[in-house]
Design a protein around this motif. Structure first.
Motif, PDB file in Angstrom:
ATOM      1  N   LEU A 165      39.020  29.446  57.569  1.00  0.00           N
ATOM      2  CA  LEU A 165      38.760  30.832  57.949  1.00  0.00           C
ATOM      3  C   LEU A 165      37.688  31.438  57.056  1.00  0.00           C
ATOM      4  O   LEU A 165      36.805  32.160  57.508  1.00  0.00           O
ATOM      5  CB  LEU A 165      40.051  31.653  57.845  1.00  0.00           C
ATOM      6  CG  LEU A 165      41.101  31.437  58.933  1.00  0.00           C
ATOM      7  CD1 LEU A 165      42.382  32.169  58.575  1.00  0.00           C
ATOM      8  CD2 LEU A 165      40.581  31.913  60.282  1.00  0.00           C
ATOM      9  N   GLU A 166      37.754  31.134  55.763  1.00  0.00           N
ATOM     10  CA  GLU A 166      36.785  31.667  54.802  1.00  0.00           C
ATOM     11  C   GLU A 166      35.374  31.216  55.140  1.00  0.00           C
ATOM     12  O   GLU A 166      34.414  31.998  55.026  1.00  0.00           O
ATOM     13  CB  GLU A 166      37.158  31.210  53.383  1.00  0.00           C
ATOM     14  CG  GLU A 166      36.269  31.738  52.292  1.00  0.00           C
ATOM     15  CD  GLU A 166      34.969  30.957  52.130  1.00  0.00           C
ATOM     16  OE1 GLU A 166      33.923  31.600  51.891  1.00  0.00           O
ATOM     17  OE2 GLU A 166      34.990  29.711  52.285  1.00  0.00           O
ATOM     18  N   ARG A 225      43.323  42.538  61.031  1.00  0.00           N
ATOM     19  CA  ARG A 225      44.765  42.428  61.240  1.00  0.00           C
ATOM     20  C   ARG A 225      45.255  41.007  60.985  1.00  0.00           C
ATOM     21  O   ARG A 225      46.452  40.777  60.751  1.00  0.00           O
ATOM     22  CB  ARG A 225      45.097  42.881  62.660  1.00  0.00           C
ATOM     23  CG  ARG A 225      44.692  44.322  62.909  1.00  0.00           C
ATOM     24  CD  ARG A 225      44.741  44.734  64.351  1.00  0.00           C
ATOM     25  NE  ARG A 225      46.086  44.917  64.860  1.00  0.00           N
ATOM     26  CZ  ARG A 225      46.367  45.471  66.035  1.00  0.00           C
ATOM     27  NH1 ARG A 225      45.381  45.894  66.810  1.00  0.00           N
ATOM     28  NH2 ARG A 225      47.618  45.592  66.433  1.00  0.00           N
ATOM     29  N   LEU A 226      44.347  40.036  61.057  1.00  0.00           N
ATOM     30  CA  LEU A 226      44.715  38.638  60.824  1.00  0.00           C
ATOM     31  C   LEU A 226      45.052  38.375  59.362  1.00  0.00           C
ATOM     32  O   LEU A 226      45.948  37.569  59.061  1.00  0.00           O
ATOM     33  CB  LEU A 226      43.558  37.736  61.267  1.00  0.00           C
ATOM     34  CG  LEU A 226      43.704  36.231  61.004  1.00  0.00           C
ATOM     35  CD1 LEU A 226      44.834  35.649  61.846  1.00  0.00           C
ATOM     36  CD2 LEU A 226      42.383  35.512  61.305  1.00  0.00           C
ATOM     37  N   ILE A 254      39.267  35.847  70.369  1.00  0.00           N
ATOM     38  CA  ILE A 254      39.964  37.133  70.280  1.00  0.00           C
ATOM     39  C   ILE A 254      39.161  38.121  69.436  1.00  0.00           C
ATOM     40  O   ILE A 254      39.052  39.310  69.770  1.00  0.00           O
ATOM     41  CB  ILE A 254      41.379  36.934  69.706  1.00  0.00           C
ATOM     42  CG1 ILE A 254      42.219  36.095  70.676  1.00  0.00           C
ATOM     43  CG2 ILE A 254      42.058  38.278  69.436  1.00  0.00           C
ATOM     44  CD1 ILE A 254      43.571  35.681  70.128  1.00  0.00           C
ATOM     45  N   ALA A 255      38.577  37.642  68.347  1.00  0.00           N
ATOM     46  CA  ALA A 255      37.783  38.515  67.478  1.00  0.00           C
ATOM     47  C   ALA A 255      36.567  39.075  68.201  1.00  0.00           C
ATOM     48  O   ALA A 255      36.170  40.223  67.975  1.00  0.00           O
ATOM     49  CB  ALA A 255      37.347  37.757  66.222  1.00  0.00           C
ATOM     50  N   GLU A 274      32.998  36.754  57.049  1.00  0.00           N
ATOM     51  CA  GLU A 274      32.479  38.016  56.521  1.00  0.00           C
ATOM     52  C   GLU A 274      33.592  39.025  56.280  1.00  0.00           C
ATOM     53  O   GLU A 274      33.530  39.838  55.358  1.00  0.00           O
ATOM     54  CB  GLU A 274      31.451  38.599  57.493  1.00  0.00           C
ATOM     55  CG  GLU A 274      30.762  39.860  56.975  1.00  0.00           C
ATOM     56  CD  GLU A 274      29.690  40.360  57.924  1.00  0.00           C
ATOM     57  OE1 GLU A 274      29.202  41.479  57.729  1.00  0.00           O
ATOM     58  OE2 GLU A 274      29.348  39.610  58.867  1.00  0.00           O
ATOM     59  N   VAL A 275      34.637  38.954  57.104  1.00  0.00           N
ATOM     60  CA  VAL A 275      35.756  39.888  56.988  1.00  0.00           C
ATOM     61  C   VAL A 275      36.877  39.325  56.121  1.00  0.00           C
ATOM     62  O   VAL A 275      37.468  40.033  55.309  1.00  0.00           O
ATOM     63  CB  VAL A 275      36.311  40.253  58.382  1.00  0.00           C
ATOM     64  CG1 VAL A 275      37.521  41.180  58.263  1.00  0.00           C
ATOM     65  CG2 VAL A 275      35.223  40.910  59.224  1.00  0.00           C
ATOM     66  N   VAL A 276      37.167  38.039  56.275  1.00  0.00           N
ATOM     67  CA  VAL A 276      38.374  37.467  55.648  1.00  0.00           C
ATOM     68  C   VAL A 276      38.087  36.695  54.367  1.00  0.00           C
ATOM     69  O   VAL A 276      39.027  36.230  53.718  1.00  0.00           O
ATOM     70  CB  VAL A 276      39.101  36.539  56.651  1.00  0.00           C
ATOM     71  CG1 VAL A 276      39.403  37.281  57.943  1.00  0.00           C
ATOM     72  CG2 VAL A 276      38.303  35.264  56.929  1.00  0.00           C
TER      73      VAL A 276
END
Length: 622
Positions: free
Chosen positions: A203-204, A171-172, A161-162, A210-212
């Motif tokens: 996720l990290e 948004r996640l 999806i990303a 890079e985003v989360v």
């Protein structure tokens, strides 16, 4: 829709044309969705029934897979108002309840829906992150058996999806953080929390990192601290009649480190066993171990420094300012132990700068210097020269402070100065011997202007925690740090109104956060890098020192200049000096008398020093 689709599919399969079958299924799905707007809902109701079968036999599973695949090709015809029941039913489905063929079909539909229109992205992300929690009705063996299959599909889908919706990782973040288990109000299992945090850390470290990365790490630290704060002092206390929060965990036989389940080796007054039935402590322990393992994986991947800045910033914003953090701070301690030269030194400098920065709030500065003293005292992985450098800067700051003052003793007005003095003494209680044994550091330590900051009008020896003062003076005398014959103007170092005013029941002035960790599993990670008091050989333990020499440390001879009033004070307080000397050998910190009347002890009993340093878990230290 459901039954007709299966009959038609069987007919087409005899033709061997799978593409034609798939096209026909998608066509029927579109027709069923569109018919709702015209009021013809018969096929739609059949579809809803097929999505929520009463039983999940082989036929129902086949129907479910068929319908999900057909809907995946018809997502452009789904309307969030007309087909709200259908969407709601699908979003409530849990991957944990199905076998791989259903999971794959469900994931395919979610990916198609999320990438077809921006209005469904958040709902699809929420549905996927709900999979971070296995259903409570699912038995543990099934959870463990299905865990990898479920979560690998979830993270693969989030990446898919990303790739197609670049803003989806942003948004996640709030969806994951807002989905934190409400462990205070329901019986959220430790396993559910562990799987949730495991996914945050995945996720990290994954492609979305890079985003989360920053919010995920911060979210983990926040959760650890939330659990930490839920552990009350009453959960740690065992028997207040014996003196609250007296512990001697460091006396556990280190040769049995691998056998930490044997609580019989732990002290009776307070041990890990007192936290054994505390659900918050058990959850926190498991999550800290998971975090430790993640830090280890970051070190192996050569990216520990990359995440340490984020971890440090989160620590400054949450743990450092927390009122009653007991264990969460060991995450940063463990990270420092994995890379002492970089992370270990960076952490010490951050605390040091926080204390020195005059515009910081007083409580923040006092908390920082308490963390600094406790960290430098307990971190086995830090070089003694790193400790000495920090000590020199602390002493220099205190010297400059004294020179700028023309005031008398005032615990409230000079509380930052007293916090600095107490930190210096506490640190030297742990490190004095190692410095005196180093031929380079010994002359430097002797030349430190300690006497000028401890013996002046501000009288820090009268204000700081008495048991720290007592231990420091005993070691300093034996090490001959004070070479002048000038006597200290100090004849009442036991707990007084001045020391109570500086500390008290609700203050952070006497907080030493890196005392031994009582969480059983976490302690096994911390212990190899930790200095227990039983490992410290004080300066008065030289082979050529006798008990008489130790007693002389309190008499004002020409070498040390200690005021004999100290001994008089002991006698006036009905002390047995032999008993005090024995207690001091265990590094006592929190005297009892000030707390006995508040916690049920007998007021007329003589004061005895606790068996080990534990101000951070006593109300006096807060």
């Amino acid at each position: 829709m459901g039954v007709e689709l299966r009959d038609d599919e069987a007919a087409f399969r005899t033709m061997g044309d799978h593409d034609l079958i798939d096209s026909y299924l998608v066509y029927r799905a579109r027709d069923t969705l569109c018919s709702v707007s015209s009021g013809d809902t018969e096929d739609y109701r059949q579809l809803l029934s097929a999505m929520n079968p009463e039983e999940l036999g082989a036929n129902e599973v086949a129907m479910l897979v068929t319908n999900l695949k057909a809907l995946a090709g018809a997502v452009a015809y789904i309307d969030n108002v007309l087909h709200n029941e259908l969407l709601s039913a699908i979003f409530k489905m849990s991957l944990w309840n199905y076998k791989p063929d259903v999971m794959d079909a469900l994931i395919e539909f979610i990916e198609s829906l999320a990438t077809s229109s921006g209005k469904y992205v958040d709902d699809c992300l929420a549905m996927l992150t709900c999979q971070f929690f296995p259903p409570g009705s699912l038995p543990l063996p099934k959870i463990l058996a299905r865990k990898d299959g479920v979560l690998s599909r979830v993270h693969s889908s989030l990446k898919y999806i990303a790739d197609l919706v670049p803003l989806s990782p942003v948004r996640l973040v709030p969806i994951v953080l807002d989905g934190k288990p409400q462990y205070r109000f329901n019986n959220t299992s430790t396993l559910s929390l562990v799987i949730y945090v495991e996914n945050m850390l995945k996720l990290e470290s994954g492609v979305l990192g890079e985003v989360v990365r920053i919010p995920m790490l911060a979210g983990v630290v926040d959760l650890l601290l939330d659990l930490d704060v839920e552990i009350g002092w009453e959960d740690i206390k065992n028997d207040s009649s014996k003196g609250i929060f007296e512990m001697e965990l460091e006396d556990v036989d280190e040769s049995r480190d691998d056998d930490l389940n044997d609580d019989s080796e732990l002290p009776r007054q307070l041990s890990r066993k007192t936290l054994g039935g505390n659900s918050f402590a058990e959850k926190l322990d498991s999550l800290m171990v998971l975090t430790f393992e993640h830090l280890e994986s970051c070190q192996v991947a050569d990216r520990l420094i990359e995440i340490f800045d984020t971890l440090l910033e989160s620590f400054k914003k949450t743990v450092l300012t927390a009122y009653k953090s007991k264990f969460a701070q060991f995450v940063i301690f463990y990270a420092c132990s994995l890379d002492p030269k970089n992370c270990g030194v960076t952490f010490a400098l951050m605390l040091e700068h926080t204390f020195f920065f005059s515009t910081n709030p007083p409580l923040l500065r006092m908390s920082a210097v308490a963390y600094l003293a406790s960290y430098l005292s307990r971190a086995k992985f830090l070089s003694v020269f790193v400790v000495a450098g920090t000590l020199e800067r602390l002493v220099d700051w205190c010297v400059k402070y004294v020179k700028m003052q023309d005031d008398e003793i005032n615990p409230e007005a000079h509380r930052i100065f007293y916090s600095g003095c107490q930190a210096i003494m506490y640190l030297l209680c742990f490190r004095m011997r190692s410095m005196m044994d180093d031929p380079q550091l010994k002359p430097w330590l002797v030349r430190l202007p300690l006497e000028s900051i401890l013996n002046n009008k501000l009288s820090p020896l009268k204000v700081c925690l008495p048991s720290i003062v007592l231990e420091f003076l005993r070691q300093a005398k034996a090490a001959r740090l004070f070479m002048t014959s000038e006597k200290f103007n100090f004849d009442d170092y036991l707990e007084s109104e001045l020391s109570r005013e500086f500390g008290g029941m609700e203050r952070l002035d006497m907080f030493f956060p890196f005392d031994p960790c009582l969480l059983k599993k976490s302690d096994s990670y911390i212990r190899p890098n930790f200095i227990f008091w039983s490992m410290v050989q004080p300066t008065y333990d030289d082979e050529d020192s006798s008990d008489e020499d130790v007693g002389d440390a309190f008499a004002g001879d020409n070498d040390g200049g200690m005021d004999y009033g100290i001994m008089q004070s002991l006698e006036e307080q009905h002390f047995d000096f032999a008993e005090v000397g024995s207690a001091l050998n265990k590094m006592s910190i929190t005297p009892k008398d000030s707390l006995l009347s508040r916690f049920g002890g007998a007021i007329n009993q003589p004061m005895r020093m606790p068996s080990r340093i534990r101000p951070s878990t006593s109300p006096e230290s807060l």
